[in-house]
Design a protein around this motif. Sequence first.
Motif, PDB file in Angstrom:
ATOM      1  N   GLY A  58      -1.396 -11.248   5.197  1.00 32.27           N
ATOM      2  CA  GLY A  58      -1.981 -10.590   4.027  1.00 32.27           C
ATOM      3  C   GLY A  58      -1.472  -9.174   3.850  1.00 32.27           C
ATOM      4  N   THR A  59      -1.212  -8.492   4.942  1.00 29.20           N
ATOM      5  CA  THR A  59      -0.684  -7.125   4.872  1.00 29.20           C
ATOM      6  C   THR A  59       0.738  -7.117   4.321  1.00 29.20           C
ATOM      7  OG1 THR A  59      -2.064  -6.482   6.740  1.00 29.20           O
ATOM      8  CG2 THR A  59      -0.249  -5.023   6.196  1.00 29.20           C
ATOM      9  N   VAL A  60       1.553  -8.054   4.773  1.00 34.58           N
ATOM     10  CA  VAL A  60       2.937  -8.124   4.289  1.00 34.58           C
ATOM     11  C   VAL A  60       2.976  -8.395   2.788  1.00 34.58           C
ATOM     12  CG1 VAL A  60       5.081  -9.459   4.418  1.00 34.58           C
ATOM     13  CG2 VAL A  60       3.921  -8.786   6.507  1.00 34.58           C
ATOM     14  N   PHE A  61       2.036  -9.199   2.291  1.00 37.99           N
ATOM     15  CA  PHE A  61       1.996  -9.507   0.862  1.00 37.99           C
ATOM     16  C   PHE A  61       1.185  -8.503   0.064  1.00 37.99           C
ATOM     17  CE2 PHE A  61       3.432 -13.647   2.350  1.00 37.99           C
ATOM     18  CZ  PHE A  61       4.417 -13.924   1.417  1.00 37.99           C
ATOM     19  N   GLY A  62       0.710  -7.440   0.705  1.00 35.79           N
ATOM     20  CA  GLY A  62      -0.002  -6.385   0.006  1.00 35.79           C
ATOM     21  C   GLY A  62      -1.442  -6.707  -0.336  1.00 35.79           C
ATOM     22  N   LEU A  63      -2.007  -7.747   0.278  1.00 28.01           N
ATOM     23  CA  LEU A  63      -3.386  -8.129   0.008  1.00 28.01           C
ATOM     24  C   LEU A  63      -4.380  -7.407   0.922  1.00 28.01           C
ATOM     25  CD1 LEU A  63      -2.770 -11.956  -0.394  1.00 28.01           C
ATOM     26  CD2 LEU A  63      -3.083 -10.269  -2.212  1.00 28.01           C
ATOM     27  N   VAL A  64      -3.908  -6.958   2.077  1.00 27.31           N
ATOM     28  CA  VAL A  64      -4.757  -6.258   3.046  1.00 27.31           C
ATOM     29  C   VAL A  64      -4.185  -4.862   3.244  1.00 27.31           C
ATOM     30  CG1 VAL A  64      -5.608  -6.259   5.430  1.00 27.31           C
ATOM     31  CG2 VAL A  64      -5.330  -8.430   4.206  1.00 27.31           C
ATOM     32  N   PRO A  65      -4.970  -3.818   2.981  1.00 29.56           N
ATOM     33  CA  PRO A  65      -4.474  -2.453   3.192  1.00 29.56           C
ATOM     34  C   PRO A  65      -4.145  -2.211   4.669  1.00 29.56           C
ATOM     35  CG  PRO A  65      -6.565  -2.435   1.995  1.00 29.56           C
ATOM     36  CD  PRO A  65      -6.328  -3.841   2.450  1.00 29.56           C
ATOM     37  N   MET A  66      -3.203  -1.321   4.910  1.00 31.07           N
ATOM     38  CA  MET A  66      -2.759  -1.058   6.270  1.00 31.07           C
ATOM     39  C   MET A  66      -3.907  -0.561   7.157  1.00 31.07           C
ATOM     40  SD  MET A  66      -0.184  -1.434   8.208  1.00 31.07           S
ATOM     41  CE  MET A  66       1.293  -1.541   7.247  1.00 31.07           C
ATOM     42  N   THR A  67      -4.827   0.220   6.616  1.00 31.97           N
ATOM     43  CA  THR A  67      -5.954   0.712   7.416  1.00 31.97           C
ATOM     44  C   THR A  67      -6.829  -0.451   7.886  1.00 31.97           C
ATOM     45  OG1 THR A  67      -5.968   2.751   6.132  1.00 31.97           O
ATOM     46  CG2 THR A  67      -7.939   2.265   7.407  1.00 31.97           C
ATOM     47  N   ILE A  68      -7.133  -1.359   6.982  1.00 34.66           N
ATOM     48  CA  ILE A  68      -7.925  -2.543   7.342  1.00 34.66           C
ATOM     49  C   ILE A  68      -7.156  -3.388   8.345  1.00 34.66           C
ATOM     50  CG2 ILE A  68      -9.035  -4.635   6.464  1.00 34.66           C
ATOM     51  CD1 ILE A  68     -10.414  -2.017   5.629  1.00 34.66           C
ATOM     52  N   HIS A  69      -5.857  -3.528   8.123  1.00 31.47           N
ATOM     53  CA  HIS A  69      -4.999  -4.274   9.044  1.00 31.47           C
ATOM     54  C   HIS A  69      -5.154  -3.739  10.466  1.00 31.47           C
ATOM     55  CE1 HIS A  69      -1.179  -5.975  10.622  1.00 31.47           C
ATOM     56  NE2 HIS A  69      -1.043  -4.792  11.187  1.00 31.47           N
ATOM     57  N   HIS A  70      -5.038  -2.427  10.621  1.00 28.11           N
ATOM     58  CA  HIS A  70      -5.131  -1.838  11.962  1.00 28.11           C
ATOM     59  C   HIS A  70      -6.528  -1.975  12.546  1.00 28.11           C
ATOM     60  CE1 HIS A  70      -1.119  -0.320  12.453  1.00 28.11           C
ATOM     61  NE2 HIS A  70      -1.152   0.205  11.239  1.00 28.11           N
ATOM     62  N   LEU A  71      -7.556  -1.786  11.733  1.00 27.38           N
ATOM     63  CA  LEU A  71      -8.921  -1.933  12.234  1.00 27.38           C
ATOM     64  C   LEU A  71      -9.182  -3.360  12.721  1.00 27.38           C
ATOM     65  CD1 LEU A  71     -10.946   0.101   9.573  1.00 27.38           C
ATOM     66  CD2 LEU A  71     -10.658   0.669  11.995  1.00 27.38           C
ATOM     67  N   VAL A  72      -8.781  -4.341  11.927  1.00 23.53           N
ATOM     68  CA  VAL A  72      -9.005  -5.742  12.308  1.00 23.53           C
ATOM     69  C   VAL A  72      -8.173  -6.108  13.531  1.00 23.53           C
ATOM     70  CG1 VAL A  72      -8.668  -8.139  11.567  1.00 23.53           C
ATOM     71  CG2 VAL A  72      -9.692  -6.483  10.005  1.00 23.53           C
ATOM     72  N   GLU A  73      -6.903  -5.761  13.528  1.00 22.42           N
ATOM     73  CA  GLU A  73      -6.024  -6.173  14.618  1.00 22.42           C
ATOM     74  C   GLU A  73      -6.406  -5.532  15.948  1.00 22.42           C
ATOM     75  OE1 GLU A  73      -2.305  -7.462  14.208  1.00 22.42           O
ATOM     76  OE2 GLU A  73      -2.875  -8.445  12.349  1.00 22.42           O
ATOM     77  N   HIS A  74      -6.674  -4.235  15.952  1.00 23.39           N
ATOM     78  CA  HIS A  74      -7.029  -3.579  17.219  1.00 23.39           C
ATOM     79  C   HIS A  74      -8.432  -3.961  17.658  1.00 23.39           C
ATOM     80  CE1 HIS A  74      -3.288  -1.509  17.320  1.00 23.39           C
ATOM     81  NE2 HIS A  74      -3.521  -0.874  16.187  1.00 23.39           N
ATOM     82  N   GLY A  75      -9.332  -4.157  16.702  1.00 27.92           N
ATOM     83  CA  GLY A  75     -10.663  -4.649  17.043  1.00 27.92           C
ATOM     84  C   GLY A  75     -10.606  -6.055  17.626  1.00 27.92           C
TER      85      GLY A  75
END
Length: 116
Positions: free
Chosen positions: A69-86
């Motif tokens: 979703g991040t690569v396709f611009g559907l998930v903002p990078m901040t949310i990406h990092h919060l979800v992935e590191h969490g």
Amino acid sequence: MQHTNPFDVGWVDPQLTPVLLAVIVLAAAGTTVLFCIGIVAYSRRQSMRYLLITVALGLLMVRSVVGLGTVFGLVPMTIHHLVEHGADFTIAVLILYAVYRSGPGAEQTTLESDGD
């Protein structure tokens, strides 16, 4: 955030975009298959250990979907990092707890309840 072409995203080198997409798609497919296998294993065993591992596999699948979703611009990078590191932290805790529950002292209970 709007849907974008992954080849037009500024933070990805256009030459590496096909490789990035291939890795994320393979990871998403692989973790989805593993999660489904985990669900089947948990439905057969119905033990806490299998539930913990299945939840960890589900989080791995979520990480892959968020990455795509991040690569396709559907998930903002901040949310990406919060979800992935969490998710990384939660997966580590779940696996360590599953190992802890399987350690010495839990052996007799595990054999009786899990059938291992």
